[in-house]
Design an enzyme around this catalytic site. Sequence first.
Site, PDB file in Angstrom:
ATOM      1  N   CYS A 381     -11.302  -0.397  -0.400  1.00 31.77           N
ATOM      2  CA  CYS A 381     -10.246   0.262  -1.074  1.00 31.77           C
ATOM      3  C   CYS A 381      -9.176   0.998  -0.311  1.00 31.77           C
ATOM      4  CB  CYS A 381     -10.597   1.539  -2.323  1.00 31.77           C
ATOM      5  SG  CYS A 381      -9.496   2.108  -3.167  1.00 31.77           S
ATOM      6  N   HIS A 506     -14.993  -0.749  -5.319  1.00 37.23           N
ATOM      7  CA  HIS A 506     -16.047   0.260  -4.640  1.00 37.23           C
ATOM      8  C   HIS A 506     -17.339  -1.166  -4.236  1.00 37.23           C
ATOM      9  CE1 HIS A 506     -13.810   3.782  -3.110  1.00 37.23           C
ATOM     10  NE2 HIS A 506     -13.568   3.288  -3.899  1.00 37.23           N
ATOM     11  N   GLU A 508     -19.734  -0.116  -3.363  1.00 33.98           N
ATOM     12  CA  GLU A 508     -21.372   0.573  -2.617  1.00 33.98           C
ATOM     13  C   GLU A 508     -21.844   0.910  -3.922  1.00 33.98           C
ATOM     14  OE1 GLU A 508     -18.301   1.025  -2.106  1.00 33.98           O
ATOM     15  OE2 GLU A 508     -18.009   2.819  -1.780  1.00 33.98           O
TER      16      GLU A 508
HETATM   17  N1  GLN Z   1      -5.345   6.330  -1.998  1.00 39.35           N
HETATM   18  C1  GLN Z   1      -6.189   4.833  -1.738  1.00 39.35           C
HETATM   19  C2  GLN Z   1      -4.852   4.773  -4.078  1.00 39.35           C
HETATM   20  O1  GLN Z   1      -5.683   5.849  -4.743  1.00 39.35           O
HETATM   21  C3  GLN Z   1      -7.015   4.020  -1.873  1.00 39.35           C
HETATM   22  C4  GLN Z   1      -8.221   5.265  -3.510  1.00 39.35           C
HETATM   23  C5  GLN Z   1      -9.572   5.539  -2.389  1.00 39.35           C
HETATM   24  O2  GLN Z   1      -9.763   4.731  -1.350  1.00 39.35           O
HETATM   25  N2  GLN Z   1     -10.916   5.822  -3.136  1.00 39.35           N
HETATM   26  O3  GLN Z   1      -5.166   3.721  -4.076  1.00 39.35           O
END
Ligand code: GLN
Length: 535
Positions: A381, A506, A508
């Site tokens: 992410c 994600h 995970e």
């Molecule tokens: N801050 C980034 C976004 O909003 C990544 C978010 C995250 O890592 N969950 O896209």
Amino acid sequence: MPEGKYIIVTGGVLSGLGKGITTSSVGLLLKMQGYKVTAIKIDPYLNCDAGTMNPFQHGEVFVLEDGGEVDLDLGNYERFLDVNLSSDNNITTGKVYKNVIEKERRGDYLGKTVQIVPHITDEIREWIKRVAKKSNADICLVEIGGTVGDIESMPFLEAVRQLHREVGHENVVFLHTTLIPVIGVVGEQKTKPTQHSVKELRAIGIDPDIIIGRAKEPLAKSTREKIALFCNVPVEGVISVPDVESIYEVPLLLDKQGLTDFLMKRFGSKRRDGLEKWAEFVNKIKNAGERVDIGIVGKYTDLSDSYISIVEAFHHAGAYLGAKVNIKWIEAEDLEHGDLSLLNGLHGILVPGGFGMRGADGKINAIEYAREHNIPFLGICFGFQLAVVEYGKNVLNLDCNSTEIDPETEHPVITILPEQEGVEEMGGTMRLGAYKIKIKEGTLAHKLYGKTEISERHRHRYEVNPEYIDEIEKKGLVFSGRSADKIRMEIAELPGHKFFIASQFHPEFKSRPLRPAPLFYGFVEASLEKMREVS
Ligand code: GLN
């Protein structure tokens, strides 16, 4: 086969006793007996969901298929029970009150005075039954967060007391988890706090059937007998959960002490077996041969619960590969002053999800280090977005950034998702939950997943700016995964590097004990190779 059964899990003495793991473990034991099991977590706080809560105080925000941002215990339930849950499986005081107040505004209460009892408690009771029914569960576990005696949890305890009366004693089991402190040089296990918390429960009208005593060491026979006597439970109903090396041992521990048999008897059914595969998995975790050192460069590294799903995904991948993943927590800000010695000797580097500018430069430095030193790298992410920023800066020589970090940047290689512009409310407004992803054939991502279409969970507001995709790919970074409509970049990888891959989603959240997430599996495997090379 019983149906419409409930197991209510409460906690006494203090919080943080691993009620979530106990609930998950009991669920697993029942699932192995052939039942369909679901689990509900009740969080007695006023937030509508965990999405707006700081992971530093509360631990990770877990994301479900349907995009629900929920308490991390739902992650434990999903992992132990190998099910996909829905947002409705996490009830909070905020959600309950919101529903009741909306009904009141609509006039649904026909002029009545709306009260905690019966209106709030009815709402809770109906909610629990609805989730049990919708998931077709034979047995529904309900874990009530907090500690008995808290003002916040009162309406929930009253609601489950009513539920017990409504559905009948034969269909409800109350399980109370407590702490058994040890005092003095002789190390006597003290039962008084447990007696008091049970007394409190009984004053509410709840008589526990099972007491799970947490202590460093197993409970002595005399301790169990004392608890049984004072708390009015059979001795077989007093179960000991000492500290264990791996949370995945807990189901085996409960089973060994007769909990499965106790529950089967209580529900009037016969026991069968099925814990072999789980026991094998636990064995693999405990007897891992090789050790690999992986650094997580993050922001909330003081509280490993902030990254609990990542830690568990490493356990799953490690067990599969017969290796122990030794996690080194590295505070991103410590990598911002030119000294990267904290990264020395690591066999793999992971940059997890995150928000905001603090520590972003340190994460970028860690990514550059992994890329240049051929060290296996996995970005998740924010880690994916920063890998793109790093590539833009150091390979394309652009003065670039994410607009989340620098809104005025000359080259916004990461920008806000178009549909997010103008969104002001914080709760539940990100791009959330499961989306399909198309994978390019012949890439590392393709090799790891073994297919060209996957589905993974998301939680983000920013994305790779489509205007820079061609330019970046011309310089070697490959976007090997894209959204089904091909507009969004989902996976980036670097051919020729030992292992350099990052995902907007994600991975995970979907890793399971017996089915590790492909990206984690590949990352740990590559890190093991690195370890063998250097040692
Ligand atoms: N801050 C980034 C976004 O909003 C990544 C978010 C995250 O890592 N969950 O896209």
